[in-house]
Design a protein around this motif. Structure first.
Motif, short mmCIF file in Angstrom:
data_model
loop_
_atom_site.label_atom_id
_atom_site.label_comp_id
_atom_site.label_asym_id
_atom_site.label_seq_id
_atom_site.Cartn_x
_atom_site.Cartn_y
_atom_site.Cartn_z
N ARG A 178 0.82 -1.21 0.00
CA ARG A 178 0.00 0.00 0.00
C ARG A 178 0.86 1.26 0.00
O ARG A 178 0.39 2.34 -0.40
N ASN A 179 2.10 1.16 0.47
CA ASN A 179 2.99 2.31 0.51
C ASN A 179 4.16 2.15 -0.46
O ASN A 179 5.30 2.49 -0.14
N THR A 180 3.84 1.63 -1.64
CA THR A 180 4.80 1.62 -2.73
C THR A 180 4.35 2.64 -3.77
O THR A 180 3.31 3.29 -3.63
N ARG A 181 5.13 2.75 -4.83
CA ARG A 181 4.70 3.54 -5.98
C ARG A 181 5.09 2.79 -7.25
O ARG A 181 5.99 1.93 -7.23
N LEU A 298 11.44 -2.58 0.53
CA LEU A 298 10.02 -2.37 0.71
C LEU A 298 9.61 -2.52 2.17
O LEU A 298 10.16 -3.35 2.90
N GLY A 299 8.61 -1.74 2.57
CA GLY A 299 7.96 -1.92 3.86
C GLY A 299 8.91 -2.03 5.03
O GLY A 299 9.80 -1.19 5.22
N HIS A 347 9.59 1.18 -3.07
CA HIS A 347 9.19 1.95 -1.89
C HIS A 347 8.75 3.34 -2.33
O HIS A 347 9.35 3.95 -3.23
N LYS A 348 7.71 3.87 -1.71
CA LYS A 348 7.16 5.15 -2.17
C LYS A 348 8.16 6.30 -2.08
O LYS A 348 8.04 7.30 -2.81
N ASP A 349 9.18 6.16 -1.23
CA ASP A 349 10.18 7.22 -1.10
C ASP A 349 11.44 6.95 -1.92
O ASP A 349 12.38 7.77 -1.88
N ALA A 350 11.49 5.84 -2.63
CA ALA A 350 12.68 5.52 -3.44
C ALA A 350 12.79 6.49 -4.60
O ALA A 350 11.80 6.80 -5.28
N VAL A 351 13.99 6.94 -4.87
CA VAL A 351 14.24 7.94 -5.91
C VAL A 351 15.03 7.29 -7.04
O VAL A 351 16.09 6.69 -6.82
N GLU A 352 14.50 7.40 -8.26
CA GLU A 352 15.19 6.84 -9.42
C GLU A 352 16.54 7.53 -9.60
O GLU A 352 16.66 8.75 -9.48
N GLY A 353 17.56 6.75 -9.88
CA GLY A 353 18.90 7.28 -10.08
C GLY A 353 19.67 7.48 -8.79
O GLY A 353 20.89 7.69 -8.81
N VAL A 354 18.97 7.42 -7.66
CA VAL A 354 19.60 7.52 -6.35
C VAL A 354 19.50 6.19 -5.62
O VAL A 354 20.49 5.57 -5.24
#
Length: 417
Positions: A178-181, A298-299, A347-354
């Motif tokens: 539920r808290n992924t993107r 995740l989670g 994860h919803k806070d994961a940043v692509e390229g980072v």
């Protein structure tokens, strides 16, 4: 009394032999396609999307299933809703396909206006005696199971979805889907019947020869083998792998990570299977080198060595790993065209390229889905050929296909065919 088409379908179902693939007409005929839509995509629970498809209030997305159009949305109270994409005035489609952001649902034809709850709040020029409360949008039965959205278009949905819910809420909890993107999505149109798409996914008999990317992390022995045809060395390797599975599952479960297979197949209405699978090589994720694609797990996951929790249904397959998840939805478009919609979740806070590299994240299943699309297309050409006749499934590697075909026939029979 069954109509002519139903009787004809019944005769084809009668001709299916246990342990063999389905007769050609079940893959090719228009009347069978329409029956499939009615039975398997209207009267059974199907997977259609994710809570994270609509992460904020006002987010909405449209899912089309045959002539039915649904709106998955998040309302002003942060609640998930699924409603029919049909204005209660004269039936106009409210939203076009794909994702959007809305504050109200406004019919583009005559501006009937609905709250995100589906409540009709504005219907101009309908008179003072018009009762708006009788014309709210029609809701759809749905369940959010660990963040996966299942719908049933029937007024009487199968009750045994409760078993899937009990099993998967617990198994998916550590991944917090539920808290992924959605980091990436692909839509692939396979030129084959939806059942060929599902059968192809149910076995790995074909994997070694067709999926080099997947086989870095996937272990085809997990899907069966004929011990009599293996060399002594290969048989010893297979037996060692089976011992490893027993040991690994025991260790995982001792640490609180549910892993053993759970199946609800033939003999049931809602079809699913789940199990935690060992990941080959580096053992972390389904990537080109089997190492994690995202450093942000995740989670509540703290380990990368917990394998791949897979979940199958009759129109979906899913893989949940420590660093990311892959979900695939199957929707029939015609007797010989099928949509496969694949989403990669981080994860919803994961940043692509980072935190992750998109190419590494998506490489394996982009390649595998394209390869499968070619195989399904070849299979469709084969079942359309007058020379086709049902062939025997391997009892070692294709038992799941036999289960699926048996379940398919059972459910068709249960609905009058």
């Amino acid at each position: 009394m069954l109509n002519k088409f139903s009787s004809s379908i019944s005769a084809i179902l009668d001709s299916r032999a246990e342990g063999y693939s389905l007769p050609a007409g079940l893959y090719t005929r228009e009347d069978v396609f329409q029956a499939d839509l009615d039975v398997f995509f209207r009267k059974h629970w199907i997977y259609v999307g994710l809570e994270c498809d609509v992460p904020e209030a006002g987010d909405a997305t449209v899912i089309d299933i045959g002539t039915t159009s649904l709106i998955l949305l998040r309302d002003d109270d942060d609640e998930i809703r699924v409603v029919h994409n049909v204005c209660r005035h004269r039936g106009t489609r409210l939203l076009d396909g794909g994702p959007t952001v809305i504050s109200k649902l406004v019919c583009p034809y005559h501006q009937w206006t609905y709250e995100l709850s589906g409540e009709l709040i504005h219907a101009p020029h309908m008179g003072t005696d018009f009762d708006k409360s009788c014309h709210n949008l029609k809701p759809v039965h749905f369940r959010s199971i660990g963040g996966l959205i299942y719908v049933c278009l029937s007024e009487t949905p199968p009750a045994d979805i409760a078993h899937l819910e009990r099993v998967m809420e617990e198994r998916l909890a550590p991944y917090d889907i539920r808290n992924t993107r959605v980091a990436h999505q692909t839509d692939v149109i396979e030129t084959g019947n939806w059942k060929l798409t599902m059968e192809n996914n149910r076995e790995c008999y074909h994997c070694a020869a067709n999926h080099p990317e997947l086989c870095v992390s996937f272990i085809d022995l997990d899907f069966g083998f004929d011990p009599a045809t293996l060399s002594e060395e290969d048989r010893a390797e297979a037996e060692e792998h089976q011992r490893l599975y027993v040991k690994r599952i025991a260790a995982w479960e001792a640490d609180g990570h549910l892993s053993s297979p759970v199946e609800q197949l033939a003999g049931h209405e809602t079809n699913f299977r789940t199990q935690r699978l060992i990941i080959a090589g580096a053992g972390e994720s389904q990537t080109p080198d089997a190492t994690a694609a995202s450093t942000k797990l995740l989670g509540t996951m703290t380990r990368k060595d917990l394998g791949d929790t897979h979940l199958w249904g009759h129109n979906a397959w899913n893989h949940f790993m420590g660093d990311h998840a892959v979900t695939a939805m199957v929707i029939p478009l015609s007797a010989n065209r099928t949509l496969v919609r694949t989403k990669w979740l981080v994860h919803k806070d994961a940043v692509e390229g980072v935190d992750y590299d998109l190419e590494k994240l998506t490489n394996v299943w982009v390649a595998t889905t394209d390869q499968d699309a070619e195989l399904v297309g070849r299979s469709q050409l084969g079942v359309e050929d007058p020379a086709y006749e049902p062939g025997p499934y391997s009892r070692f590697t294709e038992g799941q296909l036999d289960d699926f075909a048996t379940w398919y026939v059972e459910r068709m029979r249960a609905h009058g065919y």
